[in-house]
Design a protein around this motif. Structure first.
Motif, PDB file in Angstrom:
ATOM      1  N   TRP A   3      10.776  80.348 -33.110  1.00 46.04           N
ATOM      2  CA  TRP A   3       9.575  80.968 -33.663  1.00 46.04           C
ATOM      3  C   TRP A   3       8.459  79.973 -33.932  1.00 46.04           C
ATOM      4  CZ3 TRP A   3      13.565  83.260 -37.395  1.00 46.04           C
ATOM      5  CH2 TRP A   3      14.280  84.271 -36.768  1.00 46.04           C
ATOM      6  N   SER A   4       8.720  78.970 -34.741  1.00 48.43           N
ATOM      7  CA  SER A   4       7.669  77.984 -35.050  1.00 48.43           C
ATOM      8  C   SER A   4       7.294  77.168 -33.821  1.00 48.43           C
ATOM      9  CB  SER A   4       8.121  77.055 -36.166  1.00 48.43           C
ATOM     10  OG  SER A   4       8.203  77.758 -37.379  1.00 48.43           O
ATOM     11  N   LYS A   5       8.296  76.871 -33.004  1.00 50.49           N
ATOM     12  CA  LYS A   5       8.014  76.101 -31.793  1.00 50.49           C
ATOM     13  C   LYS A   5       7.041  76.860 -30.894  1.00 50.49           C
ATOM     14  CE  LYS A   5      10.145  73.693 -27.942  1.00 50.49           C
ATOM     15  NZ  LYS A   5      11.384  73.348 -27.258  1.00 50.49           N
ATOM     16  N   ALA A   6       7.249  78.166 -30.747  1.00 53.34           N
ATOM     17  CA  ALA A   6       6.362  78.972 -29.901  1.00 53.34           C
ATOM     18  C   ALA A   6       4.945  79.008 -30.474  1.00 53.34           C
ATOM     19  CB  ALA A   6       6.909  80.382 -29.756  1.00 53.34           C
ATOM     20  N   LEU A   7       4.823  79.044 -31.790  1.00 57.12           N
ATOM     21  CA  LEU A   7       3.494  79.102 -32.404  1.00 57.12           C
ATOM     22  C   LEU A   7       2.750  77.774 -32.324  1.00 57.12           C
ATOM     23  CD1 LEU A   7       4.307  81.225 -35.575  1.00 57.12           C
ATOM     24  CD2 LEU A   7       3.165  81.979 -33.481  1.00 57.12           C
ATOM     25  N   GLY A  36       2.915  74.305 -24.103  1.00 61.39           N
ATOM     26  CA  GLY A  36       4.007  75.115 -23.561  1.00 61.39           C
ATOM     27  C   GLY A  36       3.574  76.550 -23.323  1.00 61.39           C
ATOM     28  N   ILE A  37       2.816  77.112 -24.270  1.00 62.05           N
ATOM     29  CA  ILE A  37       2.322  78.483 -24.123  1.00 62.05           C
ATOM     30  C   ILE A  37       1.331  78.563 -22.965  1.00 62.05           C
ATOM     31  CG2 ILE A  37       0.823  80.217 -25.196  1.00 62.05           C
ATOM     32  CD1 ILE A  37       2.273  79.791 -27.785  1.00 62.05           C
ATOM     33  N   GLU A  38       0.465  77.572 -22.836  1.00 65.04           N
ATOM     34  CA  GLU A  38      -0.506  77.565 -21.733  1.00 65.04           C
ATOM     35  C   GLU A  38       0.209  77.510 -20.386  1.00 65.04           C
ATOM     36  OE1 GLU A  38      -3.066  74.252 -22.609  1.00 65.04           O
ATOM     37  OE2 GLU A  38      -4.119  75.350 -24.194  1.00 65.04           O
ATOM     38  N   ALA A  39       1.225  76.647 -20.279  1.00 63.21           N
ATOM     39  CA  ALA A  39       1.982  76.549 -19.027  1.00 63.21           C
ATOM     40  C   ALA A  39       2.735  77.845 -18.758  1.00 63.21           C
ATOM     41  CB  ALA A  39       2.956  75.371 -19.093  1.00 63.21           C
ATOM     42  N   PHE A  40       3.327  78.429 -19.788  1.00 63.17           N
ATOM     43  CA  PHE A  40       4.058  79.688 -19.665  1.00 63.17           C
ATOM     44  C   PHE A  40       3.118  80.791 -19.178  1.00 63.17           C
ATOM     45  CE2 PHE A  40       5.780  83.648 -21.437  1.00 63.17           C
ATOM     46  CZ  PHE A  40       7.097  83.586 -21.017  1.00 63.17           C
ATOM     47  N   HIS A  41       1.929  80.873 -19.769  1.00 58.62           N
ATOM     48  CA  HIS A  41       0.941  81.892 -19.377  1.00 58.62           C
ATOM     49  C   HIS A  41       0.477  81.678 -17.944  1.00 58.62           C
ATOM     50  CE1 HIS A  41      -3.315  83.291 -19.084  1.00 58.62           C
ATOM     51  NE2 HIS A  41      -2.744  84.408 -19.467  1.00 58.62           N
ATOM     52  N   SER A  42       0.188  80.436 -17.580  1.00 57.50           N
ATOM     53  CA  SER A  42      -0.362  80.168 -16.244  1.00 57.50           C
ATOM     54  C   SER A  42       0.626  80.504 -15.131  1.00 57.50           C
ATOM     55  CB  SER A  42      -0.832  78.720 -16.123  1.00 57.50           C
ATOM     56  OG  SER A  42       0.271  77.846 -16.164  1.00 57.50           O
ATOM     57  N   MET A  84       0.989  88.866 -26.867  1.00 52.36           N
ATOM     58  CA  MET A  84       2.037  89.199 -25.896  1.00 52.36           C
ATOM     59  C   MET A  84       2.658  87.939 -25.310  1.00 52.36           C
ATOM     60  SD  MET A  84       0.423  92.474 -23.868  1.00 52.36           S
ATOM     61  CE  MET A  84      -1.115  91.634 -23.478  1.00 52.36           C
ATOM     62  N   VAL A  85       1.828  86.951 -24.988  1.00 62.51           N
ATOM     63  CA  VAL A  85       2.327  85.706 -24.402  1.00 62.51           C
ATOM     64  C   VAL A  85       3.213  84.980 -25.408  1.00 62.51           C
ATOM     65  CG1 VAL A  85       1.679  83.442 -23.481  1.00 62.51           C
ATOM     66  CG2 VAL A  85       0.371  85.466 -22.832  1.00 62.51           C
ATOM     67  N   THR A  86       2.797  84.921 -26.661  1.00 64.11           N
ATOM     68  CA  THR A  86       3.592  84.245 -27.690  1.00 64.11           C
ATOM     69  C   THR A  86       4.941  84.930 -27.858  1.00 64.11           C
ATOM     70  OG1 THR A  86       1.601  83.517 -28.840  1.00 64.11           O
ATOM     71  CG2 THR A  86       3.635  83.489 -30.101  1.00 64.11           C
ATOM     72  N   SER A  87       4.945  86.241 -27.892  1.00 61.15           N
ATOM     73  CA  SER A  87       6.197  86.993 -28.027  1.00 61.15           C
ATOM     74  C   SER A  87       7.122  86.739 -26.836  1.00 61.15           C
ATOM     75  CB  SER A  87       5.891  88.486 -28.142  1.00 61.15           C
ATOM     76  OG  SER A  87       7.083  89.232 -28.183  1.00 61.15           O
ATOM     77  N   ASP A  88       6.558  86.789 -25.625  1.00 64.81           N
ATOM     78  CA  ASP A  88       7.364  86.527 -24.428  1.00 64.81           C
ATOM     79  C   ASP A  88       7.854  85.084 -24.392  1.00 64.81           C
ATOM     80  OD1 ASP A  88       6.968  89.138 -23.694  1.00 64.81           O
ATOM     81  OD2 ASP A  88       5.494  88.691 -22.122  1.00 64.81           O
ATOM     82  N   TYR A  89       7.022  84.153 -24.861  1.00 65.41           N
ATOM     83  CA  TYR A  89       7.420  82.749 -24.898  1.00 65.41           C
ATOM     84  C   TYR A  89       8.564  82.549 -25.896  1.00 65.41           C
ATOM     85  CZ  TYR A  89       6.920  77.635 -24.920  1.00 65.41           C
ATOM     86  OH  TYR A  89       7.142  76.291 -24.812  1.00 65.41           O
ATOM     87  N   GLN A  90       8.532  83.258 -27.026  1.00 69.24           N
ATOM     88  CA  GLN A  90       9.641  83.195 -27.981  1.00 69.24           C
ATOM     89  C   GLN A  90      10.932  83.724 -27.349  1.00 69.24           C
ATOM     90  OE1 GLN A  90       7.954  85.391 -31.276  1.00 69.24           O
ATOM     91  NE2 GLN A  90       7.342  83.505 -32.332  1.00 69.24           N
ATOM     92  N   ASP A  91      10.823  84.826 -26.622  1.00 68.85           N
ATOM     93  CA  ASP A  91      11.999  85.366 -25.924  1.00 68.85           C
ATOM     94  C   ASP A  91      12.528  84.354 -24.913  1.00 68.85           C
ATOM     95  OD1 ASP A  91      11.723  87.710 -27.357  1.00 68.85           O
ATOM     96  OD2 ASP A  91      10.753  88.814 -25.707  1.00 68.85           O
ATOM     97  N   TYR A  92      11.614  83.711 -24.181  1.00 66.87           N
ATOM     98  CA  TYR A  92      11.994  82.699 -23.208  1.00 66.87           C
ATOM     99  C   TYR A  92      12.711  81.531 -23.889  1.00 66.87           C
ATOM    100  CZ  TYR A  92      11.368  78.687 -20.096  1.00 66.87           C
ATOM    101  OH  TYR A  92      11.581  77.552 -19.353  1.00 66.87           O
ATOM    102  N   LEU A  93      12.141  81.035 -24.999  1.00 71.85           N
ATOM    103  CA  LEU A  93      12.775  79.929 -25.723  1.00 71.85           C
ATOM    104  C   LEU A  93      14.159  80.318 -26.254  1.00 71.85           C
ATOM    105  CD1 LEU A  93       9.752  78.495 -27.752  1.00 71.85           C
ATOM    106  CD2 LEU A  93      10.881  77.443 -25.788  1.00 71.85           C
TER     107      LEU A  93
END
Length: 181
Positions: free
Chosen positions: A24-28, A33-39, A146-155
């Protein structure tokens, strides 16, 4: 029984804290990481077709009529603002929108172009429709939640894979059969 409940609370708090740090905190806080995940997943976060329009709010019906007439005659927005806001500041103001067809106002404007005056009670406003914007990916800012939520699921999934690789799951078949009885 009390000791068992205390152990459950203790273990739950530890798991919560570890999950917070690993997911959770890592994703926030992991902006790169979020930018790379989104791209790498832009096609998942898409706008549908949208209508691009401006809403002009006018002080009164007289200002509205003058603005509609001037814009319909081909005057620029700057010329209209300069003339109509000369006597009274903010006699006319405009705000731009991009809305999908499921929006009530956008649905009314969808097949229009240029000045559109939708009769509304006690409303001194009109619209300028600039056109339809084709489907396109949302920016990270637009899809942040949405990206943050998906990134948390990914992590979380990556962490579970890591744990399973390090600690393989072994099922005690005899105990499982005993539980099923």
């Amino acid at each position: 029984e009390f000791r068992h409940i205390m152990t459950e609370y203790h273990d739950g708090i530890l798991l919560f804290d570890l999950t917070d740090r690993k997911v959770w905190s890592k994703a926030l806080n992991d902006t790169s990481g979020i930018e790379a995940f989104h791209s790498t997943r832009k096609e998942k976060y898409m706008w549908k077709e949208r209508v691009n329009y401006k809403v002009y709010n006018c002080l009164d019906a007289k200002v509205k009529a003058a603005a509609v007439k001037m814009l319909s005659a081909g005057k620029s927005e700057q010329e209209v603002f300069k003339k109509l806001n000369k006597k009274v500041e903010n006699a006319i103001v405009a705000k731009e929108f991009k809305s999908e067809k499921n929006d009530a106002t956008a649905a009314k404007l969808w097949d229009s172009k240029g000045v559109v005056d939708i009769k509304e009670e006690n409303a001194n406003k009109f619209y300028w429709v600039m056109g339809i914007i084709p489907a396109e990916p949302k920016t990270l800012k637009e899809a942040k939640g949405m990206v943050t939520s998906d990134y948390q699921d990914y992590l979380m999934n990556e962490w579970v894979k890591e744990l399973r690789a390090k600690y393989p799951v072994v099922i005690n078949e005899a105990a499982l059969v005993e539980l099923a009885k």
